[in-house]
Every structure is written in structure tokens, then in C-alpha cells.
Design a protein around this motif. Structure first.
Motif, mmCIF file in Angstrom:
data_model
loop_
_atom_site.group_PDB
_atom_site.id
_atom_site.type_symbol
_atom_site.label_atom_id
_atom_site.label_comp_id
_atom_site.label_asym_id
_atom_site.label_seq_id
_atom_site.Cartn_x
_atom_site.Cartn_y
_atom_site.Cartn_z
ATOM 1 N N SER A 73 -25.311 -4.456 30.772
ATOM 2 C CA SER A 73 -25.458 -5.788 30.159
ATOM 3 C C SER A 73 -26.843 -6.395 30.392
ATOM 4 O O SER A 73 -27.176 -7.422 29.809
ATOM 5 C CB SER A 73 -24.382 -6.730 30.700
ATOM 6 O OG SER A 73 -24.548 -6.860 32.105
ATOM 7 N N GLU A 76 -30.154 -5.580 27.129
ATOM 8 C CA GLU A 76 -30.494 -6.432 25.982
ATOM 9 C C GLU A 76 -31.359 -7.628 26.418
ATOM 10 O O GLU A 76 -32.404 -7.880 25.809
ATOM 11 C CB GLU A 76 -29.198 -6.871 25.268
ATOM 12 C CG GLU A 76 -29.415 -7.528 23.914
ATOM 13 C CD GLU A 76 -30.232 -6.677 22.938
ATOM 14 O OE1 GLU A 76 -30.041 -5.450 22.925
ATOM 15 O OE2 GLU A 76 -31.084 -7.247 22.225
ATOM 16 N N ARG A 79 -34.864 -6.371 27.113
ATOM 17 C CA ARG A 79 -35.600 -6.032 25.883
ATOM 18 C C ARG A 79 -36.034 -7.313 25.167
ATOM 19 O O ARG A 79 -37.132 -7.382 24.629
ATOM 20 C CB ARG A 79 -34.743 -5.157 24.961
ATOM 21 C CG ARG A 79 -34.605 -3.719 25.442
ATOM 22 C CD ARG A 79 -34.048 -2.812 24.347
ATOM 23 N NE ARG A 79 -32.673 -3.153 24.011
ATOM 24 C CZ ARG A 79 -31.605 -2.458 24.455
ATOM 25 N NH1 ARG A 79 -31.771 -1.407 25.239
ATOM 26 N NH2 ARG A 79 -30.385 -2.817 24.112
ATOM 27 N N GLU A 80 -35.161 -8.318 25.178
ATOM 28 C CA GLU A 80 -35.523 -9.601 24.545
ATOM 29 C C GLU A 80 -36.711 -10.240 25.255
ATOM 30 O O GLU A 80 -37.630 -10.750 24.621
ATOM 31 C CB GLU A 80 -34.339 -10.575 24.597
ATOM 32 C CG GLU A 80 -33.413 -10.441 23.405
ATOM 33 C CD GLU A 80 -32.146 -11.262 23.576
ATOM 34 O OE1 GLU A 80 -32.170 -12.258 24.341
ATOM 35 O OE2 GLU A 80 -31.137 -10.899 22.950
#
Ligand SMILES: [Zn+2]
Length: 190
Positions: A73, A76, A79-80
Motif C-alpha cells: 500500500s 502508490e 510513486r505519487e
């Protein structure tokens, strides 16, 4: 063997004094057609690259190495963070809003800070804090991404006037110059 870290895999020097954590997050990005993979593409490589990044940050800042445990989890959000950082470096008018939660120990000879929270929040806290510090010391303008849009490697510009635009003038700089001179030749012969 210890992971060389995302920045060193590109043969680049680390940004100094803790700012390397932001550079290392940026350099987890894949480079199309070059065999440079996305280090935030799976948990195993994210752990290796962030462990190396946090260890280098600790070494540079004289801190204890925080234990950062990343799970699926966290990929993401990381990466953002990376993509937002990259957009922000490319467009100085863009804003970058992040929350940093830190535990701070102030001493007469300096401050020791460790990120609170777990996983991606720890990395985000460190990156945000180091960007704030670098913005005060003038180092932030030296953190750049390569002007070759197919590359975008993050490098620290230590040149006197901070005038570098390529992560490596021999590869990305020459490719761009070659393309420009070919275009000029085409225009002339047309
Ligand atoms: Zn480049």
C-alpha cells in the motif's frame, strides 16, 4: 551486496546534506529504452532502494537510520510523491503541498529529527523536511531533473553558477545537440 541506491545506479553523485533523500526518490523512476527499471514497481525493489536512500540520508545528516517498513500500500503514495516532485522541479510556479511529521531532538550543536508515522509517510516526511531546509540554504535550486525529457534523471548541480541542464552532457547533452544540428541541416536543405 548492499543496494547501490537509485541515484548511484545512474552513475550520479548524491546531493549533499540530506537532500539526497529527495534525489533518491526521484531517481527510482524508470527511463524508457535504457533498461533502467521502476524501483517503486514492486515491494522488494522499493524496500531495497528506500533502505539505501534512508541509510545515505542518515549518514549525511548524522542521524540514526530510521527503520522504514514498506508494504504494497506504500507503493502508490511513493510513486505519487515522486511524480509530483518531478512536476514541481520542472515547473517552478507549481506548488507542492505535503505534510511532514517529525520527532525532533534539539541540541545546542544542532537538531536530530526522525520521521514519524510508518512506510511512505516516513519517506514523505524526510523528503519534505529536506526540501524545506534546502530552500533556506540555496541548495534547492541545484536539485534538477535532466532536460532530456526521455531521461529526467535527478542530479545535483554543483557548478558555480548552477547552469547545468543535462544529467550527463556526454549522453543526454550530445543527443540533444545532434538532434538540433540535424534539424538545422534539414531546414537548410529544405
Ligand atoms: Zn539525462
Amino acid at each position: 551486496m548492499a543496494d547501490p541506491g537509485s541515484t548511484r545506479r545512474l552513475g550520479l553523485d548524491a546531493a549533499p546534506e540530506g537532500l539526497s533523500i529527495a534525489q533518491d526518490v526521484l531517481n527510482t523512476a524508470p527511463i524508457a529504452g535504457s533498461g533502467v527499471s521502476d524501483l517503486l514497481g514492486d515491494v522488494a525493489s522499493a524496500r531495497c532502494s528506500m533502505d539505501a536512500a534512508v541509510a545515505l540520508w542518515a549518514e549525511q545528516t548524522g542521524s540514526d537510520t530510521p527503520v522504514v517498513t514498506l508494504g504494497e500500500s506504500d507503493l502508490e503514495p511513493l510513486r505519487e510523491l515522486r511524480d509530483e516532485l518531478r512536476r514541481w522541479l520542472l515547473d517552478p510556479t507549481a506548488g507542492l503541498g505535503r505534510t511532514a511529521t517529525l520527532a525532533v531532538a534539539l541540541r545546542r550543536d544542532g537538531a536530530i529529527y526522525t520521521p514519524d508515522g510508518i512506510g511512505a509517510d516516513q519517506i514523505t516526511g524526510l523528503v519534505t523536511t529536506e526540501l524545506v531546509i534546502a530552500s533556506r540554504t540555496g541548495r534547492l535550486r541545484r536539485l534538477k531533473t535532466c532536460a532530456n525529457h526521455a531521461c529526467r534523471a535527478a542530479f545535483y548541480d554543483g557548478s558555480p553558477g548552477a547552469t547545468r541542464t543535462w544529467h550527463d552532457v556526454k549522453t543526454c547533452g550530445n543527443t540533444a545537440n545532434l538532434r538540433a544540428s540535424r534539424a538545422r541541416r534539414r531546414t537548410r536543405s529544405a
